[in-house]
Design an enzyme around this catalytic site. Structure first.
Site, PDB file in Angstrom:
ATOM      1  N   LYS A 170       1.064  -1.304  -0.080  1.00 29.51           N
ATOM      2  CA  LYS A 170       0.047   0.015   0.013  1.00 29.51           C
ATOM      3  C   LYS A 170       0.988   1.184  -0.269  1.00 29.51           C
ATOM      4  CE  LYS A 170      -3.385  -2.310   2.941  1.00 29.51           C
ATOM      5  NZ  LYS A 170      -4.724  -1.794   1.882  1.00 29.51           N
ATOM      6  N   ARG A 181     -10.414 -11.043   2.049  1.00 26.94           N
ATOM      7  CA  ARG A 181     -11.393 -11.870   1.842  1.00 26.94           C
ATOM      8  C   ARG A 181     -10.560 -13.729   1.471  1.00 26.94           C
ATOM      9  NH1 ARG A 181     -11.718  -9.263  -4.159  1.00 26.94           N
ATOM     10  NH2 ARG A 181     -11.275  -7.652  -2.417  1.00 26.94           N
TER      11      ARG A 181
END
Length: 499
Positions: free
Chosen positions: A275, A349
């Site tokens: 990120k 997820r």
């Protein structure tokens, strides 16, 4: 926590730092909504030149030695015929922020004349209490000297029979113990709130509540269960993962069983798909889903609700080192389904997928509800005030929507567009963990739905990426962790499952 007290008589009230007086907005004037008005009329009458009593308006004046309080808060409730529960909630939250900035710690709260209320007194009291409790919280600052405004230590509600009020007060205080737990965990340093810390919190809850049991799977047990997706995400961290299973049995003979799953990424660097620095600043809050389900269980256990609920928390960091999982590689989950890694920053997820499989194998769930700060796409779609959710069951979706409306924690159902499944196609695995650059929240939900494997279990996925954390102080929430979702789900569980 015992913050609230009730008293039928206004004349026998205790001394306090402040008193809150409610006002109605009439067509051409302002009217104090409480019978105690005459005692302070000479003081507040002057302030009414600049006070219109519109909904959520607050004004602080000094009593100049008159009465038993040092300050008076004029609280606008708007037009009586238009009063809503949310307006009550937000009005008393706003008054709380004002009182704390004025360094008040004790307050007398005068209720409006009950016969004039268009909502029930129970509803009014619930939202009054929730509004005050929501902003009676301090972020754990690390400064040498505390710069936080003092907390309210005593709230004395006047003009109500204690038998009615005290039950509501104790209930809301118990619920907010869960909200505060959630906030504390999300606000804590990532180096402190590790997977093991979450496990220790769960162990502590199991000791506190006799109706709870806890099971913690360490790294070896995770590998033994073939949770290859959780294990993959954990590879880059020096901190071992944990898989937490916290069970509350409030109705042991019932087969109805709700499983709550919370994403527990205690820090998300993005992995090798790193990120940007600015995006990483708030990534200690990527375990807000885990904190939420622990907060919910704290609340329902304190309320002793007759339900069976299990919280499952797959907990890990998503960090970087030479062993970190890699884009383009394929990993197989507990379900036997294989996943090609399209992005190491779509890790939430993956760990939720193994948790869903575990729930189906071991928990015999009637319904599964998962919470996750899952996608930036949800933040873009609905912002900070609304959490999007997906469900394969219309009854569950409707019940969650009703709970949302009753608690003013806004949920919005979004579609599971089956056509978008093609975005998850992989040539070398059963699926990829990320779709295209469109409909990211939907494709993330579709990814999770695959791990239900067509079993007849009701499921809802709440993407709380926007609502879990606030960049500034807001009407109902302090800056940073919000605790969003705890009140809504406790309401849902109590109303629809406690039968």
């Amino acid at each position: 926590m015992v913050l609230f007290h009730s008293q039928a008589s206004c004349s026998k009230r205790i001394e306090a730092d402040a008193i809150i007086l409610p006002f109605w907005k009439l067509k051409d004037k302002v009217k104090c909504a409480a019978s105690i008005a005459k005692e302070y009329e000479s003081l507040y009458q002057v302030a009414l030149d600049n006070f219109s009593a519109k909904s959520r308006e607050v004004e602080l004046i000094y009593s100049c030695g008159q009465g038993k309080e040092k300050r008076i808060v004029l609280l606008g409730l708007g037009k009586n015929e238009e009063l809503s529960s949310q307006e009550v909630l937000e009005a008393y939250a706003k008054a709380t922020r004002l009182l704390r900035k004025a360094k008040c710690t004790t307050v007398n709260v005068v209720l409006p004349t009950i016969s004039e209320l268009r909502i029930s007194i129970e509803d009014f009291l619930t939202n009054l209490t929730s509004g005050i409790l929501s902003l009676n919280y301090n972020y754990p600052k690390y400064t040498k000297e505390s710069s936080n405004d003092p907390l309210l230590t005593k709230v004395n509600v006047l003009g109500i029979v204690p038998k009615i009020a005290d039950r509501i007060f104790r209930k809301e205080e118990n619920i907010f113990e869960g909200v505060y737990l959630t906030r504390d965990l999300v606000n804590g340093n990532a180096d402190e709130v590790t997977p093991q810390k979450l496990a220790n919190i769960a162990k502590g809850m199991a000791k506190e509540f006799p109706s709870m049991d806890v099971k913690i799977l360490n790294k070896d047990a995770i590998l033994k269960e073939k949770m290859g997706l959780l294990a993959a995400v954990a590879k880059g961290s020096a901190v071992d993962p944990c898989f937490i299973v916290l069970t509350y049995q409030g109705k042991p003979k019932s087969k109805d069983h709700t499983v709550l799953i919370g994403k527990g990424v205690t820090f998300d660097s993005g992995g090798l798909d790193l990120k940007p620095g600015k995006a990483m600043l708030t990534m200690k809050e990527d375990m807000a889903g885990a904190a939420t389900v622990l907060g919910i269980l704290s609340g329902i256990a304190a309320l002793e609700l007759p339900v069976n609920v299990t919280a499952i928390v797959p907990a890990t960091e998503n960090a970087i080192d030479a062993a970190a999982y890699k884009m383009g590689d394929v990993y197989t989950g507990m379900s036997g389904l294989s996943v090609e890694i399209g992005s190491t920053d779509a890790e939430g997820r993956l760990i939720l997928a193994d948790a869903i499989t575990y729930a189906l194998k071991y928990c015999n769930p009637t319904r599964i509800i998962d919470f996750a700060t899952l996608t930036g796409a949800m933040v873009v779609s609905l912002g900070e005030d609304v959490a999007g959710f997906f469900s394969n069951n219309d009854v569950l979706a409707q019940d969650l929507s009703e709970a949302s409306a009753e608690t003013s924690e806004a949920l919005w159902r979004l579609p599971l567009v089956e056509k978008y499944n093609k975005a998850l196609h992989s040539d070398i695995a059963d699926m990829k963990n990320i779709g295209s650059n469109r409909a990211g929240a939907i494709t993330a939900a579709l990814f999770l739905k695959r791990f239900l494997e067509d079993q007849p279990v009701a499921w809802a996925h709440l993407d709380i990426a926007g609502t879990a954390y606030r960049e500034k102080d807001e009407d109902l929430y302090p800056k940073y962790a919000s605790g969003f979702g705890v009140r809504c789900l406790i309401y849902y569980i109590e109303k629809f499952l406690s039968k």
